[in-house]
Write a protein that holds these residues in place. Structure first.
Motif, PDB file in Angstrom:
ATOM      1  N   MET A   1      83.995  50.623  28.846  1.00 47.06           N
ATOM      2  CA  MET A   1      83.494  52.620  27.631  1.00 47.06           C
ATOM      3  C   MET A   1      83.908  53.871  28.059  1.00 47.06           C
ATOM      4  SD  MET A   1      80.474  52.677  25.686  1.00 47.06           S
ATOM      5  CE  MET A   1      79.308  53.629  25.288  1.00 47.06           C
ATOM      6  N   THR A   2      85.128  54.556  28.032  1.00 49.51           N
ATOM      7  CA  THR A   2      85.334  55.900  28.587  1.00 49.51           C
ATOM      8  C   THR A   2      84.267  56.984  27.957  1.00 49.51           C
ATOM      9  OG1 THR A   2      86.884  56.154  27.136  1.00 49.51           O
ATOM     10  CG2 THR A   2      86.933  55.230  29.715  1.00 49.51           C
ATOM     11  N   MET A   3      83.564  57.707  28.968  1.00 46.70           N
ATOM     12  CA  MET A   3      83.023  58.665  28.353  1.00 46.70           C
ATOM     13  C   MET A   3      83.992  59.531  27.717  1.00 46.70           C
ATOM     14  SD  MET A   3      79.451  58.677  29.901  1.00 46.70           S
ATOM     15  CE  MET A   3      79.118  60.700  29.187  1.00 46.70           C
ATOM     16  N   ARG A   4      83.183  59.988  26.609  1.00 48.52           N
ATOM     17  CA  ARG A   4      84.499  61.922  26.620  1.00 48.52           C
ATOM     18  C   ARG A   4      83.654  62.726  27.267  1.00 48.52           C
ATOM     19  NH1 ARG A   4      87.589  61.402  22.041  1.00 48.52           N
ATOM     20  NH2 ARG A   4      88.596  62.842  22.496  1.00 48.52           N
ATOM     21  N   ARG A   5      84.570  63.792  27.642  1.00 48.72           N
ATOM     22  CA  ARG A   5      84.251  65.265  28.607  1.00 48.72           C
ATOM     23  C   ARG A   5      83.610  65.740  27.648  1.00 48.72           C
ATOM     24  NH1 ARG A   5      88.635  66.422  32.280  1.00 48.72           N
ATOM     25  NH2 ARG A   5      89.648  65.551  30.253  1.00 48.72           N
ATOM     26  N   THR A   6      82.698  66.717  27.446  1.00 51.93           N
ATOM     27  CA  THR A   6      82.274  68.011  26.120  1.00 51.93           C
ATOM     28  C   THR A   6      83.823  69.325  27.130  1.00 51.93           C
ATOM     29  OG1 THR A   6      81.406  69.335  28.056  1.00 51.93           O
ATOM     30  CG2 THR A   6      80.330  67.364  26.850  1.00 51.93           C
ATOM     31  N   GLN A   7      83.590  69.890  25.682  1.00 56.93           N
ATOM     32  CA  GLN A   7      84.562  71.437  26.554  1.00 56.93           C
ATOM     33  C   GLN A   7      84.296  71.449  27.044  1.00 56.93           C
ATOM     34  OE1 GLN A   7      84.720  72.505  22.352  1.00 56.93           O
ATOM     35  NE2 GLN A   7      85.700  74.048  22.725  1.00 56.93           N
ATOM     36  N   GLU A   9      82.807  70.470  29.751  1.00 55.12           N
ATOM     37  CA  GLU A   9      82.920  69.909  31.779  1.00 55.12           C
ATOM     38  C   GLU A   9      85.192  70.644  31.221  1.00 55.12           C
ATOM     39  OE1 GLU A   9      80.156  66.099  31.613  1.00 55.12           O
ATOM     40  OE2 GLU A   9      82.010  66.456  30.025  1.00 55.12           O
ATOM     41  N   ARG A  10      85.316  70.513  30.404  1.00 58.40           N
ATOM     42  CA  ARG A  10      86.620  70.289  30.479  1.00 58.40           C
ATOM     43  C   ARG A  10      87.102  71.334  31.327  1.00 58.40           C
ATOM     44  NH1 ARG A  10      87.028  67.099  26.101  1.00 58.40           N
ATOM     45  NH2 ARG A  10      86.847  68.872  24.872  1.00 58.40           N
ATOM     46  N   GLY A  11      86.305  72.894  30.842  1.00 60.08           N
ATOM     47  CA  GLY A  11      87.132  74.647  30.699  1.00 60.08           C
ATOM     48  C   GLY A  11      85.914  74.141  32.563  1.00 60.08           C
ATOM     49  N   LEU A  12      85.230  74.025  32.768  1.00 63.52           N
ATOM     50  CA  LEU A  12      85.252  74.265  34.243  1.00 63.52           C
ATOM     51  C   LEU A  12      86.686  73.072  34.495  1.00 63.52           C
ATOM     52  CD1 LEU A  12      81.494  72.842  34.086  1.00 63.52           C
ATOM     53  CD2 LEU A  12      82.316  75.229  35.281  1.00 63.52           C
ATOM     54  N   GLU A  13      86.462  72.191  35.131  1.00 67.12           N
ATOM     55  CA  GLU A  13      87.364  71.008  34.889  1.00 67.12           C
ATOM     56  C   GLU A  13      88.979  71.956  35.190  1.00 67.12           C
ATOM     57  OE1 GLU A  13      89.803  67.175  33.594  1.00 67.12           O
ATOM     58  OE2 GLU A  13      87.219  67.280  35.027  1.00 67.12           O
ATOM     59  N   HIS A  14      88.940  72.732  34.402  1.00 64.50           N
ATOM     60  CA  HIS A  14      90.527  73.535  33.901  1.00 64.50           C
ATOM     61  C   HIS A  14      90.878  74.400  35.140  1.00 64.50           C
ATOM     62  CE1 HIS A  14      91.034  72.027  29.438  1.00 64.50           C
ATOM     63  NE2 HIS A  14      91.542  71.181  30.456  1.00 64.50           N
ATOM     64  N   LEU A  47      96.698  71.619  26.515  1.00 60.41           N
ATOM     65  CA  LEU A  47      96.469  71.534  25.032  1.00 60.41           C
ATOM     66  C   LEU A  47      96.657  70.425  24.473  1.00 60.41           C
ATOM     67  CD1 LEU A  47      99.660  75.037  24.606  1.00 60.41           C
ATOM     68  CD2 LEU A  47      96.182  74.724  23.802  1.00 60.41           C
ATOM     69  N   ARG A  48      97.597  69.600  24.598  1.00 60.82           N
ATOM     70  CA  ARG A  48      97.713  68.494  25.067  1.00 60.82           C
ATOM     71  C   ARG A  48      96.624  67.641  24.394  1.00 60.82           C
ATOM     72  NH1 ARG A  48     102.639  68.132  27.956  1.00 60.82           N
ATOM     73  NH2 ARG A  48     101.678  67.555  29.524  1.00 60.82           N
ATOM     74  N   GLU A  49      95.240  68.076  26.326  1.00 61.41           N
ATOM     75  CA  GLU A  49      94.340  67.447  25.775  1.00 61.41           C
ATOM     76  C   GLU A  49      93.392  67.752  25.274  1.00 61.41           C
ATOM     77  OE1 GLU A  49      93.534  67.925  30.288  1.00 61.41           O
ATOM     78  OE2 GLU A  49      95.088  66.697  30.478  1.00 61.41           O
ATOM     79  N   ALA A  50      93.615  68.951  24.449  1.00 56.03           N
ATOM     80  CA  ALA A  50      92.105  69.677  23.446  1.00 56.03           C
ATOM     81  C   ALA A  50      92.202  69.016  22.665  1.00 56.03           C
ATOM     82  CB  ALA A  50      92.706  71.343  23.033  1.00 56.03           C
ATOM     83  N   THR A  51      90.549  68.612  22.523  1.00 56.70           N
ATOM     84  CA  THR A  51      89.985  68.168  20.907  1.00 56.70           C
ATOM     85  C   THR A  51      89.931  68.386  20.010  1.00 56.70           C
ATOM     86  OG1 THR A  51      87.894  67.708  21.522  1.00 56.70           O
ATOM     87  CG2 THR A  51      89.167  66.198  22.145  1.00 56.70           C
ATOM     88  N   THR A  52      89.484  70.305  19.931  1.00 53.07           N
ATOM     89  CA  THR A  52      90.049  70.722  18.727  1.00 53.07           C
ATOM     90  C   THR A  52      90.613  72.110  18.472  1.00 53.07           C
ATOM     91  OG1 THR A  52      88.000  72.236  19.848  1.00 53.07           O
ATOM     92  CG2 THR A  52      87.122  69.960  18.861  1.00 53.07           C
ATOM     93  N   GLU A  53      90.916  72.833  17.462  1.00 57.68           N
ATOM     94  CA  GLU A  53      91.346  74.220  17.544  1.00 57.68           C
ATOM     95  C   GLU A  53      90.929  75.248  17.602  1.00 57.68           C
ATOM     96  OE1 GLU A  53      94.372  75.922  17.433  1.00 57.68           O
ATOM     97  OE2 GLU A  53      94.607  74.848  16.604  1.00 57.68           O
ATOM     98  N   ILE A  59      91.625  77.888  25.963  1.00 55.46           N
ATOM     99  CA  ILE A  59      92.766  77.459  26.252  1.00 55.46           C
ATOM    100  C   ILE A  59      93.757  78.924  26.422  1.00 55.46           C
ATOM    101  CG2 ILE A  59      95.018  76.403  26.999  1.00 55.46           C
ATOM    102  CD1 ILE A  59      92.754  73.750  26.229  1.00 55.46           C
ATOM    103  N   ARG A  60      95.077  79.164  25.320  1.00 51.99           N
ATOM    104  CA  ARG A  60      95.620  79.891  25.203  1.00 51.99           C
ATOM    105  C   ARG A  60      94.939  81.231  26.137  1.00 51.99           C
ATOM    106  NH1 ARG A  60      96.274  77.063  20.289  1.00 51.99           N
ATOM    107  NH2 ARG A  60      98.475  76.308  20.278  1.00 51.99           N
TER     108      ARG A  60
END
Length: 163
Positions: A1-7, A9-14, A47-53, A59-60
């Motif tokens: 089972m893979t855990m989805r990263r939160t927005q 967490e993705r922001g910090l990773e970016h 942008l391809r990895e993003a889950t919401t508008e 990101i933009r």
């Protein structure tokens, strides 16, 4: 089972990935164009990895703000600087700190684009009004006001007279 990263967490990773990318580019003495392309490649992938508008919009915005800083840092011509600036203005600023930062860069770049003085100074004055509306105890208030004062001091093109 893979855990989805939160927005968040993705922001910090970016942020970490962008910092690492830029450090490598600085060490390699990469050109402005190479750095611009690297930012756009990161944006495309993120942008391809993003889950919401909302996440895509953030990101933009972040990449657009970085592109303004890059254009300023390399004294890029108006055609490039203005394209980056307009994109940020269309997307909206991520936060007050970046609004202040970009307004300061714009005023400090006027030596290259003196005909844009009125617009640049209006953007800086708008940022200053917003900064002054922060609560006096907010430490960012003074930081923003000091950054704006510095930009005014070092600007080589004065604010045009009203009229």
């Amino acid at each position: 089972m893979t855990m989805r990263r939160t927005q968040q967490e993705r922001g910090l990773e970016h942020g970490r990935e962008k910092d690492q990318t830029f450090l490598k580019l600085i060490e390699a003495k990469a050109s402005s164009e190479e750095r611009r392309r690297a930012l756009l490649e990161l944006e495309k992938r993120w942008l391809r990895e993003a889950t919401t508008e909302a996440e895509r919009r953030q990101i933009r915005r972040g990449i657009a703000e970085d592109l303004v800083t890059l254009a300023y840092s390399f004294n890029r011509p108006w055609a490039e600087f203005s394209r980056c600036l307009r994109r940020v203005q269309q997307l909206g600023f991520s936060n007050l700190a970046l609004r202040v930062h970009i307004a300061c860069l714009y005023v400090q770049s006027l030596e290259l684009f003196p005909r844009k003085a009125r617009e640049a100074w209006e953007l800086l004055e708008d940022a200053e009004r917003r900064a002054r509306r922060l609560h006096r105890e907010n430490p960012l208030r003074e930081e923003h006001i000091e950054a704006i004062a510095h930009a005014k001091k070092v600007a080589r093109v004065p604010r045009p007279a009203s009229g």
